[in-house]
Enzyme design. Structure first.
Site, mmCIF file in Angstrom:
data_model
loop_
_atom_site.group_PDB
_atom_site.id
_atom_site.type_symbol
_atom_site.label_atom_id
_atom_site.label_comp_id
_atom_site.label_asym_id
_atom_site.label_seq_id
_atom_site.Cartn_x
_atom_site.Cartn_y
_atom_site.Cartn_z
ATOM 1 N N LYS A 53 0.842 -1.204 0.000
ATOM 2 C CA LYS A 53 0.000 0.000 0.000
ATOM 3 C C LYS A 53 0.876 1.252 0.000
ATOM 4 O O LYS A 53 0.580 2.229 -0.696
ATOM 5 C CB LYS A 53 -0.954 -0.018 1.202
ATOM 6 C CG LYS A 53 -2.063 -1.037 1.029
ATOM 7 C CD LYS A 53 -2.830 -1.297 2.311
ATOM 8 C CE LYS A 53 -3.724 -2.528 2.143
ATOM 9 N NZ LYS A 53 -4.270 -3.034 3.409
ATOM 10 N N GLN A 97 -4.244 -1.682 9.666
ATOM 11 C CA GLN A 97 -4.027 -3.003 9.067
ATOM 12 C C GLN A 97 -4.563 -4.093 10.006
ATOM 13 O O GLN A 97 -4.231 -4.110 11.192
ATOM 14 C CB GLN A 97 -2.525 -3.206 8.783
ATOM 15 C CG GLN A 97 -2.200 -4.498 8.074
ATOM 16 C CD GLN A 97 -2.847 -4.598 6.679
ATOM 17 O OE1 GLN A 97 -2.837 -3.645 5.913
ATOM 18 N NE2 GLN A 97 -3.418 -5.743 6.369
ATOM 19 N N ASP A 120 -10.857 2.517 4.009
ATOM 20 C CA ASP A 120 -11.156 1.091 3.842
ATOM 21 C C ASP A 120 -12.655 0.871 3.668
ATOM 22 O O ASP A 120 -13.072 -0.199 3.235
ATOM 23 C CB ASP A 120 -10.680 0.303 5.074
ATOM 24 C CG ASP A 120 -9.339 -0.363 4.853
ATOM 25 O OD1 ASP A 120 -9.011 -0.654 3.689
ATOM 26 O OD2 ASP A 120 -8.628 -0.593 5.849
#
Ligand code: NAD
Length: 283
Positions: A53, A97, A120
């Site tokens: 990412k 994460q 997200d």
């Protein structure tokens, strides 16, 4: 003949290029898009995902802010980090994460993220907006799947889409997005009795069960678009999807490989969400 292979890695590179142009326009207005990446503990797979990412951010002109916490960090400490990032005007997106260590409640951490920075798309506010048909920031994996269908010219409206898996981060939002695009949608899961009978009816088959090669060739309708979300690590260390790729490729109309399919698209959609969030802030 055989299926058209939807090259997620190439499509993701193209999207990152487009996003880079948007990021440069924002930077020219004095608003460099910024993503904060929060990693707790030292899970090696998580470290790999975070690096991917961050690399994509770099490629697209998105500034990253790294927050590494030890596995002993408390939930209160992590919530404090989220509060700080929620209030930081240089941070347009916050990514925590997963998985988090067992002693930290993932839900309370994820729900603490300001929905305007929820790149997200996991907060209840983001998911609720998706349910209501006007996404704030859409969950990245299913929106990557939708873009793969769209850019490959797969017809969706009026088609029967079957989604295998009902998680809140993949299966359910994928089903909602397909519905939003006027597909007739069936959701299957671990308690669906005759899965093959349903999948054989699918014009579009989205597989997100996390079961290596569970979709055999006789479960697929000829000409179907098969989107393989699954990422499974085999004993030999290699990755494979939920679909028996080599066999199904000969029968499907479109297929996504693993690796190099939905995975890179998910990363590209994170970046797209950061830039959308930064653009909204810029007004
Ligand atoms: P999950 O474990 O939360 O959900 C799996 C779903 O599959 C469940 O709803 C379950 O009912 C269903 N399922 C399990 N076994 C089944 C079976 N035999 N038949 C029918 N349904 C079955 O997983 P998730 O977080 O939704 O992820 C699913 C898969 O997608 C995993 O392999 C994960 O690694 C992968 N994934 C990939 C990406 C990506 O970027 N490519 C992103 C997220 C998840």
């Amino acid at each position: 003949m055989g299926a058209i292979v939807i090259d997620g890695a190439a499509m993701a590179r193209q999207i990152l290029g487009e996003q880079r142009d948007a990021a440069l326009r924002l930077a020219a207005l004095g608003r460099v898009p910024g993503l904060a990446v929060v990693l707790v503990g030292d899970d090696p797979a998580s470290a790999v995902y975070v690096r991917a990412k961050e690399r994509a951010c770099h490629e697209a002109g998105v500034r990253t802010f790294d927050y590494r916490l030890p596995s002993t960090a408390t939930e209160a400490e992590l919530l404090q980090v989220i509060d700080t990032l929620n209030g930081d005007p240089q941070v347009h997106g916050i990514l925590v994460q997963l998985p988090l260590p067992a002693h930290i409640g993932a839900d309370s951490v994820l729900q603490r993220i300001d929905p305007a920075k929820d790149v997200d798309g996991f907060t209840w506010r983001s998911l609720g907006a998706l349910l209501d048909g006007h996404a704030l920031l859409a969950p990245c994996t299913p929106s990557g799947c939708m873009l793969m269908l769209e850019r490959s010219g797969v017809p969706v409206a009026g088609r029967h889409a079957v989604v295998i898996g009902r998680s809140s981060i993949v299966g359910k939002p994928a089903a909602l997005m397909l519905l939003e695009r006027d597909a007739t949608v069936t959701i299957c899961h671990s308690r669906t009795p005759d899965l093959a009978a349903v999948t054989r009816e699918a014009d579009i088959l989205v597989c997100a069960a996390g079961r290596p090669r569970m979709i055999a060739v006789d479960m697929v309708k000829p000409g179907a678009a098969v989107i393989d979300v699954g990422i499974n690590r085999m004993q030999n260390g290699k990755l494979c999807g939920d679909v028996d790729y080599d066999a199904v490729r000969a029968k499907a109309g479109w297929i996504t490989p693993v690796p190099g399919g939905v995975g890179p698209m998910t990363v590209a959609m994170v970046i797209a969400n950061v830039i959308t969030a930064a653009g909204r802030r810029a007004g």
